[in-house]
Structure formats: C-alpha cells, structure tokens
Write a protein that holds these residues in place. Structure first.
Motif, short mmCIF file in Angstrom:
data_model
loop_
_atom_site.label_atom_id
_atom_site.label_comp_id
_atom_site.label_asym_id
_atom_site.label_seq_id
_atom_site.Cartn_x
_atom_site.Cartn_y
_atom_site.Cartn_z
N PRO A 234 -118.93 -57.53 -43.77
CA PRO A 234 -117.51 -57.90 -43.76
C PRO A 234 -116.63 -56.85 -43.09
O PRO A 234 -115.53 -57.15 -42.65
CB PRO A 234 -117.16 -58.04 -45.24
N GLU A 235 -117.11 -55.61 -43.00
CA GLU A 235 -116.26 -54.57 -42.42
C GLU A 235 -116.18 -54.67 -40.91
O GLU A 235 -115.34 -54.05 -40.28
CB GLU A 235 -116.72 -53.17 -42.86
N VAL A 280 -123.44 -46.36 -49.84
CA VAL A 280 -122.76 -45.76 -48.70
C VAL A 280 -123.66 -44.72 -48.03
O VAL A 280 -123.75 -44.64 -46.80
CB VAL A 280 -121.43 -45.10 -49.14
N TYR B 13 -112.92 -54.34 -52.24
CA TYR B 13 -113.39 -55.42 -51.36
C TYR B 13 -114.14 -56.48 -52.17
O TYR B 13 -114.66 -56.17 -53.25
CB TYR B 13 -114.30 -54.86 -50.27
N PHE B 17 -116.87 -53.23 -53.43
CA PHE B 17 -116.70 -51.86 -52.98
C PHE B 17 -115.27 -51.38 -53.19
O PHE B 17 -114.33 -52.01 -52.73
CB PHE B 17 -117.11 -51.74 -51.51
N ALA B 19 -112.81 -49.14 -52.03
CA ALA B 19 -112.66 -48.31 -50.83
C ALA B 19 -111.48 -47.35 -50.89
O ALA B 19 -111.52 -46.28 -50.31
CB ALA B 19 -112.54 -49.19 -49.59
N PRO B 38 -113.78 -37.92 -43.64
CA PRO B 38 -115.07 -38.30 -43.05
C PRO B 38 -115.23 -39.82 -42.96
O PRO B 38 -114.44 -40.57 -43.52
CB PRO B 38 -116.09 -37.70 -44.01
N CYS B 41 -114.26 -42.93 -45.63
CA CYS B 41 -113.42 -42.43 -46.74
C CYS B 41 -112.25 -43.36 -47.05
O CYS B 41 -111.53 -43.14 -48.00
CB CYS B 41 -112.92 -41.03 -46.44
N LYS B 43 -109.82 -44.47 -44.60
CA LYS B 43 -108.64 -44.28 -43.73
C LYS B 43 -108.20 -45.60 -43.12
O LYS B 43 -107.05 -46.00 -43.23
CB LYS B 43 -108.96 -43.32 -42.57
N THR B 45 -109.03 -48.60 -43.90
CA THR B 45 -108.65 -49.57 -44.93
C THR B 45 -107.20 -49.34 -45.34
O THR B 45 -106.42 -50.30 -45.44
CB THR B 45 -109.57 -49.44 -46.15
#
Ligand SMILES: Nc1ncnc2c1ncn2[C@@H]1O[C@H](COP(=O)(O)OP(=O)(O)OP(=O)(O)O)[C@@H](O)[C@H]1O
Ligand SMILES: [Mg+2]
Lengths: 343, 369
Positions: A234-235, A280, B13, B17, B19, B38, B41, B43, B45
């Motif tokens: 999804p990302e 992750v 999400y 997740f 985020a 990093p 992390c 950003k 989002t």
C-alpha cells in the motif's frame, strides 16, 4: 456506417454510375444489389477473400471493398476491374475509413483492450485506424476517482503522447510503447499525477507484449497488479511485476494448498506481522539486498541492533534472513499469510 | 501565508502499521521547516497528512487556525513537489507552467501574470519559449518548481525534491531553494533523509525516528545540543563518537572511566554532573570527530584525556582528513589536518576535547548536557 445506410448509398450510386454494386455480408450473402436479381443469393468468391493485408481485393472480375465495423461487417463489390472502378473503390474505402476514424478509433481500441473484437483481420483493422499492431507494447492501468478523470486524461495525454482509453469509470488504460524512450518513465507518473491532482493515483504496469492480440492480456495484468498492490504494497503507487511477483504467486495458489504450504513451515509468521519493529527491519533488509551495512545505515540502526533483530526473527520463524533461500521463504510466508487473509 | 498547528497527530495504516505517533508541532508563518530522519521514520506520511493525501487517523491539523482534517487537498491551498518530476515534453516552458492553471480554469490574463512573476523569481524568463529538451537539468528543476509557484499556495510541501539530482546540481539547488524561500515569503515544509541537507536549509529542523519526533530546534541547536542519543548520532557527519563510561569522583574531580582509561571532566561540566546526580552512574559520552585531536597537531594540552591507538583507515577529503582509529577495542573517528603525516597501521596518540563533550543517560538515552 450502418448497413442500412450503405444500402441507401448504393441505391443512389446506381443512378450516377452505370455499373453493378453489391452489398455482401461475411458469409457471402448478398444483402443488396443494383442488380435486383442478385439480392438474396450468395457470392461464392467471398470465402476465398483474405482481407488481412488489404481492404481492397480484385478477384474474378470484381473489386471487393471490406467495410470493417465491429457490429456490422460487410463487403461492397464492384463489377468490372478498370481504372475508374479502382478509383471508385478507393473513394469508398476513404469514406468508410473516415467515418470509422471519427466514430470509433477509441471504441475500436476499447474493443481490443476488453477483448471484444474477434476479427481475424484485427491487424489490418489496426493499420486502418493508424495503430501499429506490432512492436513491444505494455498497457498501463491508471486508477483515480471519477471526478478526476477529465484532468487525468489531459495530463496523461500531455505527458505521454500514447493512446489513452477509458476502460472503467475510474480507470484509464495507456497503450505504452516500450521503445519510446522520449516519454517520462512510468515510475515518474505517480509523482507527477500526485503533484497535479493532489491525489494518490495508482498505476499498474502490465506485461510487455508483441502483438495487438495480447494487449488485453497486458491490461489485465496491469489491473491485477493494482488490486494486489493496494493490499500487499500500500505504500507504493506504481506497481510492476517485479514488485509483486510473490504476492501474485501466493494469491494464485488454491487456498487449501497455500495453507498446507504455510503449515508445513510452521513458522509463526503472524508473530512477525504483528511486530512493527521486526517487520520494518525485515523489509529494510530486503530493500538493501540483505546487506547489513546498508540496512543499518538506511534504517539508522546500530549494526548490533540489526543483527540482534535478525537473530530474533530467526528465533521466531526459523528463517535466517542473511541466507538467500531463507529470505525467499520468509517472503513467501509473509505474502502467503496476507493472501490467506484475503480469501 | 500560513501557519500550521499539528496536535497529537497519529497515522495508523489499515494494515495496522503505526507510522506516526502523537505528532505535536507548531509551524510559524513563512518558516522553512525540515522533517528529517532515517528511512521509514514517517516523514513522508506526516507530509502527506498535511497535504491531505493521507487521512489523519487521530489528532487535529490546523492551517491558519482552521481545522482542515476533512478539507480536500485541493482546498488546502498547498502545492507539492516530489522527487520525481517530469515536464510535458511537447510543451514550452510557458505552457508547462500554465498547464495546471488551465486545469483550474484560470483566465488567460491571470495565468500570464502568475507565470511572469514566477519566471522572474526563478530567473527563467528568457526560457519561456523553450521546450524541456532544450533545458539543462537545473533549468528543468526550476521549471518544475515554477509549476508549483504559479499555484500561489500558502504552503509548499516538498518530499525529497533533490534526491534524484547529481551531487553538484543538488548543492546548487539547495541554495536556490533557500533563496526562493526568502523571495516567496511562504511557508516551506521540506522532507529529507539527508542530515546535511537539513542542516544547511531549514530555519528549524524536526528530527524523527520510528514515527516519533525526537527534537525540534534550529539547525545549530540540533547540532550543538542534541536532545538525545539518536539526534546526536543521526545529525553530523562523520558521526559523533560514543563511549560507554561510568562516572566517578576522586579528590574533588569528576572522571569518566571506560576500559582502562579515564577522562577528566572540566570544572563546569563536573559541576553539572554532580548537580544532576550522575556520579556513580553509567553514561554514554559523545564527542564529535572534530573534537578528537591527534596529539601531534594539537596545540593545547589534554594530558588527562589521551588514548593510544592504531590508524585503521585514512580518508583524504581535501580540506580535511578522517582517521578511523582503533584504541582499546573501541573505534573512534577523528578529523585531522591534511598536513598531518600518518599512515594506516601506525600508532597514534589522540586526545578528547572534553570541553566539547556530550553526556547521555545510558538508560533513557536523553542528553544530560
Ligand atoms: N499506505 C501504507 N500502508 C501501510 N504502511 C505504510 C503505508 N505508507 C507507508 N507505510 C509505512 O509507514 C512507514 C513510514 O513511511 P514513510 O513513507 O512516511 O517513511 P519516510 O520517513 O518517508 O521514509 P523514506 O525516507 O524511506 O521515504 C514505513 O515503514 C512504511 O513502510
Ligand atoms: Mg519518504
């Protein structure tokens, strides 16, 4: 041009040009003729005509013009092969063609993409529509929302110069020629579209195919990639085979076989999936090609922390991700788990 | 012109997740704020939530005191610039900049006016009739920025816009963006994973890690007074050196002990340590590489904080040289002058400038000072 209209035209021509015209269907049945006696009989030459390389064929004293409409295919024959009739045949062809362009290049493309045209002379039809049926092509599916479709089309047209066909209320298909290096790379598309539309447009990049007959297949893969991508990645906004090969395989397996496979490894993969940190880490490790140094740099983890986490993953699942085979299996388990959840 | 206020913003999400966690941030009008951290992390989002491309799971986002959680992106008065931009290949620079405005159905006069202003600011007025093919990389990038500028947004949101450029162009564009910000007098929110970029560009930096804001401050403060171990290590290149130590007091002096070594704290730092009750405790000492000196070239005495080690790597960078030194099973990086003659493999004596050291609580990893 409908058959009814053709009949009228033929009728009118009779008064101007003193030669025999016939309107014939696919099977050779004569629908209409300037010679009333011929109406209702069969032209047995028709079955021998091959229009795949040209729409005008001279055969046994007649000139045959093929009119290629999706619903109503028909042939016009002109008696007598001479310069005048040849010119006449050309003129008829132009009219048929011109009419076609306006009314159905888009419809025609859509027919190809949805695989609703089953014409053996598809390739010739393409040439008529100024479409190259050969050469490396991949279909892109571009999905947005209904209200963005107008702007989306303008942007795609301006950016790509490829033919664009709306195939769903919220999806365009782009017929993208691989050899055209001048255009923006599809990976750029989603950023550009997001900038212009302020919307995360999803793009599937279908398989490369060589012939127009396979375009619909390429489009289907592009659409599947979007469907899978939304769930598995999804990302991301742009999906290729490379991104989704494993999800495609796991979702393609019958659920029973897949769950059998998963059970076989008995690897507590759900414990990883519910653990953000480990998930992750694993993803980052794959992104960095199983390279410890690169991964710790990109995730900004101390080397030892990374190794500790990889060991933990191994403890839980039995897979040592530093090992290529284990990494592959781990990936299959992660994706398999997701696939099963979907069924 | 706009200020933003982010209150307790979270992003969860659909796949579970988490985020972005409890993001609180006040961004002033006309600020150039940098989100750095990093990979992964949160950003992008965060930026996408500000843009409205990503739904806010919980918390409140205000632009100019208006709650905009449910306002559509196009109504938030923002423009976005991403890493990948592409110009319309068959259109001129002018048409490229006009395109978005035409989609918004702006009048021809207004379009022209806006493009003229943007072209002047970006110094591309002479290029308006060219096609993208006839532009250099830097010019193309400026046209891409021009497309955002002509929208006349209240806020510019940029997600790693320079990361696809080669090093030289990136450097050039950094200063151009700084200038642009001054000229436009608009709020910039800029995402990068590159700490150098963060230090050289923003008026303030937001350092993030694992979805959590670590520190918000001006670049110099972030560099000189990192709030915790993460910020200390992430910001600065080469990275800060860290040593696990325990703190002891002896004859009125405060020492940091590790392995067989001891470092003496200068009086002011010693007092801070006492005042904060760190005597007898475990800490992590941080020293930037330019505060570790080779004795051979140091011009002031550090007797009580010297170490002997071996040079393992020598990196020549022109104006300075980095030495990787192994001493007592620890690795240090120090910056020396290029004129210092040392070879890989030789023994070297180094000294820590304890006036410049940082101390972090070993457990909480927060800065003691
Ligand atoms: N749509 C999504 N669904 C699920 N998880 C997502 C989604 N988008 C992002 N993530 C995850 O959220 C985390 C933060 O992502 P984000 O893109 O904000 O990171 P980033 O800080 O911008 O990193 P990078 O420097 O790599 O761009 C990542 O672990 C990412 O995989
Ligand atoms: Mg990002």
């Amino acid at each position: 041009m409908g058959i009814q209209k053709m009949k009228t035209i033929l009728h009118g021509l009779k008064d101007i040009i003193d030669t025999e015209f016939n309107l014939i269907d696919d099977s050779g049945y004569i629908l209409h003729s300037t010679d009333f006696n011929r109406i209702g009989s069969y032209d047995r030459h028709v079955s021998a005509l091959d229009f795949s390389s040209s729409f005008i064929i001279e055969f046994e004293g007649y000139i045959y013009c093929y009119s290629h409409h999706q619903e109503e295919r028909c042939i016009i024959s002109i008696k007598g092969i001479d310069a005048d009739n040849r010119r006449l045949a050309k003129i008829i062809e132009v009219f048929i063609g011109a009419k076609d362009m306006g009314f159905s290049r888009n419809e025609f493309l859509k027919g190809i993409l949805l695989n609703t045209i089953s014409d053996p002379s598809l390739e010739t039809l393409c040439l008529k529509h100024d479409i190259n049926p050969k050469g490396s092509v991949r279909l892109l599916a571009v999905e947005a929302t209904e209200e963005l479709m107008g702007n989306l089309q303008e942007i795609l047209t301006a950016l790509l110069g490829d033919p664009i066909v709306q195939i769903k209320s919220n999806t365009y298909a782009v017929i993208n020629r691989n050899d055209d290096k001048d255009i923006a790379h599809p990976a750029y598309l989603s950023d550009v579209l997001a900038t212009e539309l302020l919307y995360k447009v999803k793009i599937g990049i279908g398989a490369s195919v060589e012939n127009v007959k396979d375009w619909h297949f390429s489009l289907r893969t592009a659409e599947t990639l979007i469907e899978l991508g939304k769930v598995f990645l999804p990302e991301q906004n742009t999906y290729t085979f490379k991104d989704l090969a494993i999800p495609m395989l796991t979702s393609g397996l019958p659920p029973q076989e897949l769950s059998y496979l998963m059970k076989h490894f008995n690897c507590s993969i759900d414990k990883i999936i519910s653990n953000n940190e480990l998930l992750v880490t694993a993803r980052g490790f794959f992104k960095n090609n199983l390279n410890i140094t690169d991964t710790s740099r990109s995730l900004y983890l101390h080397r030892n922390t990374l190794i500790y986490r990889l060991n933990k993953i191994q403890e839980i699942t039995g897979f040592d991700l530093r090992n290529f085979n284990d990494a592959l299996l781990f990936n299959i388990m992660i994706n398999g788990h997701q696939s099963l959840k979907l069924t | 012109m706009a200020g933003l206020s982010l209150k307790g913003i979270n992003k969860l999400y659909p796949n579970g997740f988490h985020a972005v966690k409890d993001l609180d941030l006040e961004i002033g009008d006309k600020e150039f704020i940098i989100l750095v951290g990093p990979s992964g992390c949160g950003k992008s989002t965060s930026l996408r939530m500000i843009a409205g491309l990503e739904e806010i799971s919980s918390g409140e986002l205000y632009i100019d005191d208006t709650l905009v959680n449910d306002v559509a992106p196009k109504d938030r008065d923002i423009a976005m610039v991403f890493q990948n931009y592409a110009l319309y290949p068959h259109m001129t620079v002018y048409e490229n900049m006009a395109f978005g405005l035409k989609l918004q159905k702006k009048s021809r006069e207004e379009i022209k006016e806006r493009i003229d202003i943007a072209a002047k600011i970006l110094n591309i007025a002479a290029l308006l009739n060219r096609k993208p093919k006839e532009l250099s990389g830097g010019q193309r990038q400026r046209v891409a920025l021009g497309r955002a500028i002509v929208r006349e947004p209240k806020i510019f949101l940029m997600d790693e816009p320079l990361s696809n450029l080669d090093a030289k162009l990136r450097l050039q564009m950094r200063s151009e963006l700084n200038k642009l910000h001054k000229n436009l007098q608009t709020t910039f929110i800029y995402v990068t994973h590159d700490q150098t970029e963060a230090l050289t560009m923003g008026t303030r930096i937001v350092v993030m890690n694992e979805g959590v804001v670590q520190q918000v401050a001006e670049p110099q403060t972030i560099f000189e007074k990192p709030a915790n171990l993460f910020v200390a290590g992430f910001i600065g290149s080469p990275q800060m050196n860290f040593i696990n130590c325990s703190i002891h007091e002896e004859a009125g002096s405060i020492y940091a002990d590790f392995n067989n070594h001891r470092l003496l704290f200068p009086t002011d730092k010693a007092q801070l340590i006492k005042a904060k009750n760190y005597v007898g405790k475990e800490v992590i000492i941080g020293i930037r590489p330019n505060h570790i000196h080779a004795i051979a070239e140091a011009d002031f005495p550090y007797e009580s904080c010297c170490l002997k080690g071996t040079v393992e790597v020598k990196e020549l960078l022109g104006t300075e040289t980095h030495l990787h030194i192994k001493a007592d099973q620890l690795e240090f990086i120090c910056v020396v002058k290029p004129s210092l003659e040392v070879q890989v493999g030789v023994n070297i004596e180094i000294a820590m400038n304890m006036d410049k050291c940082h101390v972090f609580d070993k457990e909480t990893e927060m800065a003691v000072f």
